[in-house]
Scaffold this motif. Structure first.
Motif, mmCIF file in Angstrom:
data_model
loop_
_atom_site.group_PDB
_atom_site.id
_atom_site.type_symbol
_atom_site.label_atom_id
_atom_site.label_comp_id
_atom_site.label_asym_id
_atom_site.label_seq_id
_atom_site.Cartn_x
_atom_site.Cartn_y
_atom_site.Cartn_z
ATOM 1 N N UNK A 77 5.729 12.410 4.960
ATOM 2 C CA UNK A 77 4.314 12.540 4.596
ATOM 3 C C UNK A 77 3.591 11.245 4.926
ATOM 4 N N UNK A 78 2.301 11.347 5.209
ATOM 5 C CA UNK A 78 1.540 10.158 5.587
ATOM 6 C C UNK A 78 0.067 10.344 5.304
ATOM 7 N N UNK A 79 -0.601 9.240 5.047
ATOM 8 C CA UNK A 79 -2.050 9.174 5.094
ATOM 9 C C UNK A 79 -2.422 8.474 6.407
ATOM 10 N N UNK A 80 -3.716 8.405 6.703
ATOM 11 C CA UNK A 80 -4.154 7.695 7.904
ATOM 12 C C UNK A 80 -3.805 6.220 7.786
ATOM 13 N N UNK A 81 -3.191 5.665 8.834
ATOM 14 C CA UNK A 81 -2.931 4.225 8.849
ATOM 15 C C UNK A 81 -4.125 3.472 9.439
ATOM 16 N N UNK A 82 -4.703 4.025 10.502
ATOM 17 C CA UNK A 82 -5.937 3.511 11.099
ATOM 18 C C UNK A 82 -6.732 4.736 11.527
ATOM 19 N N UNK A 83 -7.997 4.559 11.917
ATOM 20 C CA UNK A 83 -8.750 5.727 12.407
ATOM 21 C C UNK A 83 -8.072 6.417 13.577
ATOM 22 N N UNK A 84 -7.397 5.644 14.429
ATOM 23 C CA UNK A 84 -6.724 6.240 15.586
ATOM 24 C C UNK A 84 -5.347 6.778 15.214
ATOM 25 N N UNK A 85 -4.615 6.040 14.399
ATOM 26 C CA UNK A 85 -3.274 6.458 13.997
ATOM 27 C C UNK A 85 -3.401 7.253 12.692
ATOM 28 N N UNK A 86 -3.806 8.517 12.858
ATOM 29 C CA UNK A 86 -4.063 9.337 11.679
ATOM 30 C C UNK A 86 -2.775 9.889 11.081
ATOM 31 N N UNK A 87 -2.920 10.638 10.000
ATOM 32 C CA UNK A 87 -1.760 11.141 9.260
ATOM 33 C C UNK A 87 -0.892 12.043 10.125
ATOM 34 N N UNK A 88 -1.521 12.895 10.914
ATOM 35 C CA UNK A 88 -0.770 13.845 11.733
ATOM 36 C C UNK A 88 0.086 13.127 12.777
ATOM 37 N N UNK A 89 -0.510 12.160 13.481
ATOM 38 C CA UNK A 89 0.240 11.397 14.488
ATOM 39 C C UNK A 89 1.367 10.608 13.818
ATOM 40 N N UNK A 90 1.069 10.029 12.661
ATOM 41 C CA UNK A 90 2.078 9.235 11.943
ATOM 42 C C UNK A 90 3.278 10.092 11.558
#
Length: 383
Positions: free
Chosen positions: A6-19
């Motif tokens: 599971x993840x939240x957004x790390x940066x605007x570009x590296x969002x939760x889905x990509x993470x």
């Protein structure tokens, strides 16, 4: 091995889905493994779509009246928890503070939450046995009384004359008859998920603060204060409810408090509610390890965030957990989760992984590689 990701957004570009995708790729050497990828990203405005992705259900489009009686479209979710039809409604779009500048002072003072009552009525018509409202910051100042009107409540002024639909019923409030909404909702559970702790009336009243923030005149603010106090006195006498003591009753400009008069449950822990409704304790009973990611671990918003709540949940369920973050402000001992290992992602330079797309800027590529490799290395330590 079963692994939760599971993840939240790390940066605007590296969002939760990509993470989540990068973490899963970093765990490939753990095969044969079964992955549970929670789709939630910690953004309340995305909760309905995320919930449909996880729990299925039908999105319902509905046209209703906005605060100034403009035709407004909203989409809410009908889904089932334990075979019970539940409507989940996000009210954050009901009033947009940025739009209040388009209306005259008179229009703002007379705006009504009537449309939210229409929404609840539609959900009940669709056989919802529970209606869940996500309430964020709004510019409403009618204390939710317009919503109660739409649900059938008869609201009268100080002379005993019914206040007609079409204006803010709070500013001339005298009395309220709950007979019709009580009958309508007698078999419906109301749940209100809020983010704030303001009360309906009293020194921490959100209604008066809302009025002040949107630029109401001083005499209008005095009127609001007097009428909210009158409404609370009525509710104390007839329902034995004191809205000045209920944490979160002022959410949405008093919408939460108005629903509390209909026996709604008010909670300021959206994700605790979510975990209970999804029965995550049972769902994750045989999970061996969890890999989580978030932008920062701090003493304020992290504790109540999706990943913060999930990390605590995993620790309570005795699940070994790796929590990866860009910044750690809070030391591990401050939140006392012994089974959660917090890893600060380091910057990795000079490594080019085939999983990273060429068009990604260098800084983002380095962060993605760090997330991938950290996951890969930490996985080796979990048997």
């Amino acid at each position: 091995m079963k692994i939760l990701v599971a993840s939240q957004d790390l940066t605007p570009e590296l969002n939760a889905s990509i993470s989540r995708g990068l973490i899963q790729q970093g765990l490939v050497e753990k095969e044969p493994s079964e992955f549970i990828l929670l789709p939630f990203d910690g953004q309340q405005q995305n909760l309905i779509n995320d919930l449909q992705q996880w729990n299925s259900g039908d999105l319902q489009d509905f046209v209703y009246y906005g605060p100034n009686w403009e035709s407004t479209k909203i989409t809410y979710l009908l889904t089932k928890f334990a075979d019970q039809q539940t409507a989940v409604i996000d009210t954050s779009d009901f009033t947009d503070r940025q739009l209040t500048g388009q209306y005259a002072n008179h229009d703002l003072f007379h705006a009504s939450s009537y449309g939210l009552g229409q929404l609840i009525l539609d959900a009940v018509t669709n056989e919802a046995k529970e209606v869940v409202l996500l309430i964020d910051d709004t510019s409403m100042i009618d204390g939710g009384l317009g919503m109660l009107q739409a649900l059938g409540a008869v609201i009268t002024d100080e002379s005993g004359d019914p206040i007609p639909v079409g204006e803010n019923p709070l500013i001339n409030f005298g009395h309220i008859d709950f007979a019709k909404p009580d009958e309508l909702l007698k078999n419906v559970k109301l749940t209100v998920l809020v983010r704030e702790t303001a009360t309906f009336t009293g020194p921490d009243s959100r209604l008066v603060n809302n009025g002040r923030e949107i630029g109401l005149l001083s005499e209008q603010l005095v009127r609001l204060d007097l009428r909210t106090s009158q409404f609370n006195r009525t509710i104390r006498k007839e329902r034995n409810i004191d809205l000045s003591t209920i944490v979160g009753a002022g959410a949405g400009g008093g919408i939460a408090g108005a629903l509390a008069c209909l026996d709604a449950t008010i909670s300021n822990s959206t994700y605790q509610w979510l975990f209970e409704r999804l029965d995550l304790q049972k769902e994750l009973a045989d999970v061996d390890a969890a890999f989580l990611a978030t932008d920062q671990v701090n003493q304020t918003r992290f504790v109540s965030s999706f990943i913060g709540k999930l990390a605590k949940f995993c620790d309570e369920q005795k699940i070994r957990t790796v929590l990866m973050t860009l910044i750690r402000i809070t030391p591990a001992e401050a939140w006392n989760l012994p089974l959660v290992s917090t890893i600060v992602l380091s910057k990795i330079v000079g490594i080019k992984l085939p999983i990273i797309e060429e068009h990604v800027p260098t800084s983002e590529r380095e962060l993605q590689q760090s997330l991938y490799l950290t996951t890969h290395e930490m996985a080796k330590l979990i048997n």
